[in-house]
Write a protein that holds these residues in place. Structure first.
Motif, PDB file in Angstrom:
ATOM      1  N   ALA A 305       0.833  -1.210   0.000  1.00 41.69           N
ATOM      2  CA  ALA A 305       0.000   0.000   0.000  1.00 41.69           C
ATOM      3  C   ALA A 305       0.867   1.260   0.000  1.00 41.69           C
ATOM      4  CB  ALA A 305      -0.928  -0.007   1.209  1.00 41.69           C
ATOM      5  N   PHE A 306       1.982   1.212   0.729  1.00 40.81           N
ATOM      6  CA  PHE A 306       2.895   2.355   0.781  1.00 40.81           C
ATOM      7  C   PHE A 306       3.461   2.652  -0.608  1.00 40.81           C
ATOM      8  CE2 PHE A 306       7.178   4.057   1.072  1.00 40.81           C
ATOM      9  CZ  PHE A 306       7.015   5.130   1.935  1.00 40.81           C
ATOM     10  N   GLU A 307       3.908   1.621  -1.320  1.00 40.10           N
ATOM     11  CA  GLU A 307       4.485   1.826  -2.646  1.00 40.10           C
ATOM     12  C   GLU A 307       3.428   2.285  -3.649  1.00 40.10           C
ATOM     13  OE1 GLU A 307       7.461   2.020  -3.310  1.00 40.10           O
ATOM     14  OE2 GLU A 307       8.472   1.033  -1.643  1.00 40.10           O
ATOM     15  N   LEU A 308       2.206   1.835  -3.470  1.00 41.21           N
ATOM     16  CA  LEU A 308       1.141   2.280  -4.366  1.00 41.21           C
ATOM     17  C   LEU A 308       0.822   3.757  -4.171  1.00 41.21           C
ATOM     18  CD1 LEU A 308      -1.306  -0.776  -4.382  1.00 41.21           C
ATOM     19  CD2 LEU A 308       0.317  -0.064  -6.157  1.00 41.21           C
ATOM     20  N   THR A 309       1.067   4.292  -2.969  1.00 50.15           N
ATOM     21  CA  THR A 309       0.925   5.754  -2.788  1.00 50.15           C
ATOM     22  C   THR A 309       2.020   6.477  -3.565  1.00 50.15           C
ATOM     23  OG1 THR A 309       2.278   5.780  -0.769  1.00 50.15           O
ATOM     24  CG2 THR A 309      -0.090   5.477  -0.490  1.00 50.15           C
ATOM     25  N   ASN A 310       3.221   5.880  -3.634  1.00 55.13           N
ATOM     26  CA  ASN A 310       4.284   6.469  -4.457  1.00 55.13           C
ATOM     27  C   ASN A 310       3.898   6.477  -5.932  1.00 55.13           C
ATOM     28  OD1 ASN A 310       6.178   7.114  -2.445  1.00 55.13           O
ATOM     29  ND2 ASN A 310       7.005   5.034  -2.430  1.00 55.13           N
ATOM     30  N   VAL A 311       3.278   5.382  -6.372  1.00 50.73           N
ATOM     31  CA  VAL A 311       2.816   5.306  -7.763  1.00 50.73           C
ATOM     32  C   VAL A 311       1.764   6.375  -8.032  1.00 50.73           C
ATOM     33  CG1 VAL A 311       1.634   3.865  -9.468  1.00 50.73           C
ATOM     34  CG2 VAL A 311       3.336   2.844  -7.947  1.00 50.73           C
ATOM     35  N   ALA A 312       0.804   6.494  -7.107  1.00 53.82           N
ATOM     36  CA  ALA A 312      -0.268   7.481  -7.291  1.00 53.82           C
ATOM     37  C   ALA A 312       0.278   8.905  -7.272  1.00 53.82           C
ATOM     38  CB  ALA A 312      -1.325   7.298  -6.205  1.00 53.82           C
ATOM     39  N   LYS A 313       1.250   9.176  -6.429  1.00 56.09           N
ATOM     40  CA  LYS A 313       1.833  10.512  -6.353  1.00 56.09           C
ATOM     41  C   LYS A 313       2.593  10.856  -7.630  1.00 56.09           C
ATOM     42  CE  LYS A 313       4.554  13.476  -3.283  1.00 56.09           C
ATOM     43  NZ  LYS A 313       5.367  13.527  -2.035  1.00 56.09           N
ATOM     44  N   ALA A 314       3.275   9.875  -8.208  1.00 57.51           N
ATOM     45  CA  ALA A 314       4.042  10.108  -9.429  1.00 57.51           C
ATOM     46  C   ALA A 314       3.150  10.471 -10.609  1.00 57.51           C
ATOM     47  CB  ALA A 314       4.872   8.865  -9.758  1.00 57.51           C
ATOM     48  N   GLN A 315       1.862  10.123 -10.522  1.00 58.85           N
ATOM     49  CA  GLN A 315       0.942  10.438 -11.615  1.00 58.85           C
ATOM     50  C   GLN A 315       0.732  11.942 -11.772  1.00 58.85           C
ATOM     51  OE1 GLN A 315      -0.205   8.240 -13.678  1.00 58.85           O
ATOM     52  NE2 GLN A 315       0.269   6.322 -12.635  1.00 58.85           N
ATOM     53  N   PHE A 316       1.036  12.724 -10.727  1.00 54.39           N
ATOM     54  CA  PHE A 316       0.870  14.174 -10.806  1.00 54.39           C
ATOM     55  C   PHE A 316       1.933  14.831 -11.703  1.00 54.39           C
ATOM     56  CE2 PHE A 316      -1.314  13.399  -6.733  1.00 54.39           C
ATOM     57  CZ  PHE A 316      -2.491  14.103  -6.942  1.00 54.39           C
ATOM     58  N   TYR A 317       3.012  14.122 -11.960  1.00 54.19           N
ATOM     59  CA  TYR A 317       4.156  14.711 -12.652  1.00 54.19           C
ATOM     60  C   TYR A 317       4.184  14.280 -14.114  1.00 54.19           C
ATOM     61  CZ  TYR A 317       5.522  15.662  -7.862  1.00 54.19           C
ATOM     62  OH  TYR A 317       5.533  16.110  -6.571  1.00 54.19           O
ATOM     63  N   PRO A 318       4.894  15.054 -14.951  1.00 51.71           N
ATOM     64  CA  PRO A 318       4.909  14.731 -16.386  1.00 51.71           C
ATOM     65  C   PRO A 318       5.586  13.400 -16.674  1.00 51.71           C
ATOM     66  CG  PRO A 318       6.475  16.484 -15.903  1.00 51.71           C
ATOM     67  CD  PRO A 318       5.671  16.279 -14.659  1.00 51.71           C
ATOM     68  N   THR A 319       5.179  12.799 -17.787  1.00 55.04           N
ATOM     69  CA  THR A 319       5.728  11.522 -18.228  1.00 55.04           C
ATOM     70  C   THR A 319       6.559  11.734 -19.487  1.00 55.04           C
ATOM     71  OG1 THR A 319       3.815  10.337 -17.348  1.00 55.04           O
ATOM     72  CG2 THR A 319       5.148   9.188 -18.996  1.00 55.04           C
ATOM     73  N   LEU A 320       7.767  11.238 -19.466  1.00 50.52           N
ATOM     74  CA  LEU A 320       8.642  11.330 -20.626  1.00 50.52           C
ATOM     75  C   LEU A 320       8.614  10.011 -21.378  1.00 50.52           C
ATOM     76  CD1 LEU A 320      10.808  12.706 -22.380  1.00 50.52           C
ATOM     77  CD2 LEU A 320      12.528  11.836 -20.772  1.00 50.52           C
ATOM     78  N   ARG A 321       8.148  10.072 -22.620  1.00 47.83           N
ATOM     79  CA  ARG A 321       8.098   8.879 -23.468  1.00 47.83           C
ATOM     80  C   ARG A 321       8.863   9.142 -24.754  1.00 47.83           C
ATOM     81  NH1 ARG A 321       2.712   8.511 -21.411  1.00 47.83           N
ATOM     82  NH2 ARG A 321       2.364   6.540 -20.287  1.00 47.83           N
ATOM     83  N   ILE A 322       9.629   8.155 -25.145  1.00 49.19           N
ATOM     84  CA  ILE A 322      10.363   8.215 -26.409  1.00 49.19           C
ATOM     85  C   ILE A 322       9.882   7.064 -27.271  1.00 49.19           C
ATOM     86  CG2 ILE A 322      12.625   8.098 -27.500  1.00 49.19           C
ATOM     87  CD1 ILE A 322      13.830   9.175 -24.930  1.00 49.19           C
ATOM     88  N   THR A 323       9.409   7.404 -28.480  1.00 44.92           N
ATOM     89  CA  THR A 323       8.925   6.383 -29.405  1.00 44.92           C
ATOM     90  C   THR A 323       9.624   6.550 -30.740  1.00 44.92           C
ATOM     91  OG1 THR A 323       7.080   7.791 -30.125  1.00 44.92           O
ATOM     92  CG2 THR A 323       6.653   6.270 -28.309  1.00 44.92           C
ATOM     93  N   GLY A 324       9.776   5.473 -31.408  1.00 49.13           N
ATOM     94  CA  GLY A 324      10.410   5.522 -32.726  1.00 49.13           C
ATOM     95  C   GLY A 324       9.976   4.349 -33.561  1.00 49.13           C
TER      96      GLY A 324
END
Length: 471
Positions: A305-324
Motif C-alpha cells: 500500500a505504501f508503494e502504491l501511494t508512491n505510484v499514485a503521487k508520481a501520476q501528478f508529474y509529467p511523463t517522458l516517453r520516447i517512441t520511434g
C-alpha cells in the motif's frame, strides 16, 4: 551533424540527471512504523527470561508421535489450500517479473499491407480528376520507452515484490495452520478414543449395577423406582457411546479432508503415549514480526500500500516517453527491399496531466486511505497475535493443576460410589445416592480426559501463535 550529436547527448544527460534527482525527491522508502511493537504484548512474567522463541524449533521436535508426523507430512504435500497458496505465489511472481520488464522498451515488428482509394467527390479527388488505387507494403519495427523520472516504475516493482512476499507469507501461514489443525484433530481423536473406553467400561459397570438392583428389589431391599433409575443410567451411557463414535467418524473425515484425501479411518496411537514439551520459550514480542506468517503478511500488505501511494503521487508529474519506428515502405512490392524504401522517425514527448476529471487526485487520496487501512490491519494482526499467545500460555500452564484437582475429585467420587453401594446392600442408604455418585464419577473421568486434550491443544495453539510450524 556534429552539432546535432552534441545537442542529443546534452539532452539525454539532462533527462537522466533530472530523472535521478526527481526520483529521489518524489519516491519515498518504506520504514516500519516505530510504534508497532509493544514489548508488553504478552501477558506474562516470563518475558525477560526468554531470549529465544520455541517457534524456531521444527514441528517434528514438537510433535514427536511418528504416526502424527506421517499425517502432517502427507497433508503438507497434498492439502488443497497449500496447493492453492503455491499457485498464488506463482501468480504474484509473474506480476513481479512484469513490473521488472517495465524498465525495458517495447518492440514490435511485423509486415503490413494497405489498400487505399480516394473519393472522387472530395477536394483532392477533384484535383486528380479520377479515382486512384494505391497498394502499400511495409515492414515496420516500432520502439517505445518510458523514462522513470519520478520513481513510478520503481514503486510498482516494489509493490509487486511486497505482494509476492505477502503471498509467500500466506503460504507459510497456511502451512502453520494446517500443521496445527492436523495435530489438534489427531489429539482430539485420541481423546475421544480414551473417552470411548471410559464409557464402554461405564456401560459394563452400570449393567452389573442394574442386575444387582433387580436382585435387591426381589429381596425387598429396593423398590422399582431404583430399578428404573439404574436402567436409565445404562441407556444414558449407551447413548453417550453412540455420540462419541459419531464424533470420531466426523473427525476422521475432517482429517482426511485436511490431507486432501477421501474420507477414511485414521491410523493413530493412544492418549497416554503422547509427549509434549514441558515448557515453551516465548522470546520477545518483536519475534512475532519475523516468525508469525500472518504478521509478516500484514506488513507486506502495508509495504504494498505504501508503494502504491508512491505510484499514485508520481501520476501528478509529467511523463517522458520516447517512441520511434523504422522499416521499409513502398507502393510496389518489387521495390520493398530497396534502399529508397527505408524510413525512420523518432518522437520524444513530455506529457503533463492538466485536466483528467480529478482521477489522479482521487487515486492518490484512495491510496492514502488504503495505506492507513493496511497499517491498522498490521497493528490489529500483531495485537491479535499477542492475545493468542497470552490465551494459549494461560491454558497450557494451568492444566496440570486443573488435572490434579480433577483426579482428586474423581477418586472421591469413586470412593463415594463404593461406599454408597455397600450401604445400599445393607439397606442403610437410598439408591439415589449411588446413582448420583455414579454420574458424578463418569463426568469427572470425562473432564480429566478433556483437560488432557486442552493441554495438548494449548501446546499446539501456543506453538502456532508464536509463529512455529512453517520453518
Amino acid at each position: 551533424m556534429k552539432k546535432i550529436s552534441i545537442i542529443i547527448k546534452g539532452t539525454a544527460y539532462t533527462v537522466l540527471t533530472a530523472a535521478l534527482l526527481s526520483s529521489c525527491a518524489v519516491r519515498k522508502e518504506y520504514e516500519r512504523p516505530k510504534d508497532i511493537v509493544d514489548e508488553k504484548l504478552f501477558r506474562t512474567d516470563m518475558l525477560p527470561q526468554d531470549s529465544i522463541s520455541s517457534s524456531n524449533i521444527s514441528w517434528k521436535e514438537i510433535f514427536t508421535d511418528p504416526i502424527l508426523q506421517s499425517h502432517i507430512t502427507k497433508a503438507l504435500d497434498a492439502n488443497l489450500d497449500v496447493r492453492i497458496a503455491l499457485e498464488n505465489i506463482n501468480s504474484a511472481e509473474a506480476y513481479l517479473k512484469q513490473s521488472k520488464a517495465a524498465y525495458l522498451p517495447t518492440l514490435t515488428v511485423g509486415p503490413n499491407y494497405t489498400f487505399q482509394t480516394q473519393s472522387v467527390n472530395t477536394q483532392f479527388g477533384q484535383i486528380l480528376g479520377e479515382r486512384r488505387y494505391v497498394n502499400q507494403f511495409d515492414i515496420t519495427a516500432s520502439l517505445g520507452w518510458e523514462a522513470d523520472l519520478w520513481g513510478k516504475l520503481k514503486a510498482q516493482e516494489k509493490s509487486q515484490l511486497a505482494s509476492l512476499l505477502g503471498n509467500v507469507a500466506a503460504h507459510q501461514s497456511v502451512k502453520s495452520g494446517l500443521i496445527a489443525s492436523i495435530a489438534s484433530t489427531y489429539y482430539q481423536l485420541l481423546t475421544l478414543d480414551n473417552q470411548k473406553k471410559i464409557i464402554q467400561s461405564t456401560i459394563k459397570v452400570r449393567e452389573n449395577n442394574f442386575e444387582t438392583t433387580k436382585a435387591l428389589k426381589q429381596a425387598g431391599t429396593l423398590t422399582e423406582v431404583a430399578v428404573q433409575q439404574s436402567e436409565a443410567l445404562v441407556y444414558n451411557a449407551q447413548s453417550l457411546l453412540i455420540d462419541i463414535e459419531t464424533q470420531i467418524l466426523m473427525l476422521e473425515n475432517t482429517m482426511s479432508l485436511l490431507k486432501g484425501e477421501s474420507s477414511h479411518a485414521i491410523e493413530r496411537t493412544s492418549l497416554e503415549s503422547q509427549v509434549l514439551p514441558e515448557k515453551f520459550y516465548l522470546g520477545y514480542s518483536a519475534d512475532l514480526l519475523a516468525n508469525r506468517p500472518d504478521v509478516m503478511r500484514a506488513e507486506y500488505n502495508l509495504m504494498n500500500a505504501f508503494e502504491l501511494t508512491n505510484v499514485a503521487k508520481a501520476q501528478f508529474y509529467p511523463t517522458l516517453r520516447i517512441t520511434g519506428s523504422t522499416g521499409l515502405q513502398t507502393v510496389s512490392i518489387d521495390h520493398l527491399f530497396s534502399l529508397n524504401s527505408f524510413f525512420a522517425n523518432i518522437v520524444a514527448g513530455l506529457a503533463q496531466p492538466i485536466l483528467n476529471r480529478r482521477q489522479i487526485k482521487t487515486n492518490y487520496e484512495v491510496s492514502i486511505a488504503n495505506k492507513e487501512i493496511a497499517y491498522l490491519n498490521f497493528r490489529k494482526t500483531l495485537l491479535t497475535a499477542g492475545k493468542e499467545v497470552s490465551d494459549a500460555l494461560r491454558v497450557f500452564t494451568v492444566q496440570d493443576s486443573f488435572i490434579a484437582l480433577k483426579t482428586k475429585e474423581l477418586n472421591a467420587y469413586k470412593n463415594s460410589v463404593d461406599y454408597s453401594q455397600e450401604l445400599v446392600n445393607y439397606g442403610m442408604a437410598n439408591y439415589l445416592e449411588v446413582l448420583n455418585a455414579n454420574v458424578n464419577s463418569l463426568n469427572a473421568e470425562l473432564n480429566i480426559s478433556n483437560a488432557k486434550f486442552n493441554k495438548m491443544k494449548a501446546a499446539v495453539d501456543l506453538y502456532k501463535s508464536l509463529g512455529g510450524g512453517w520453518k
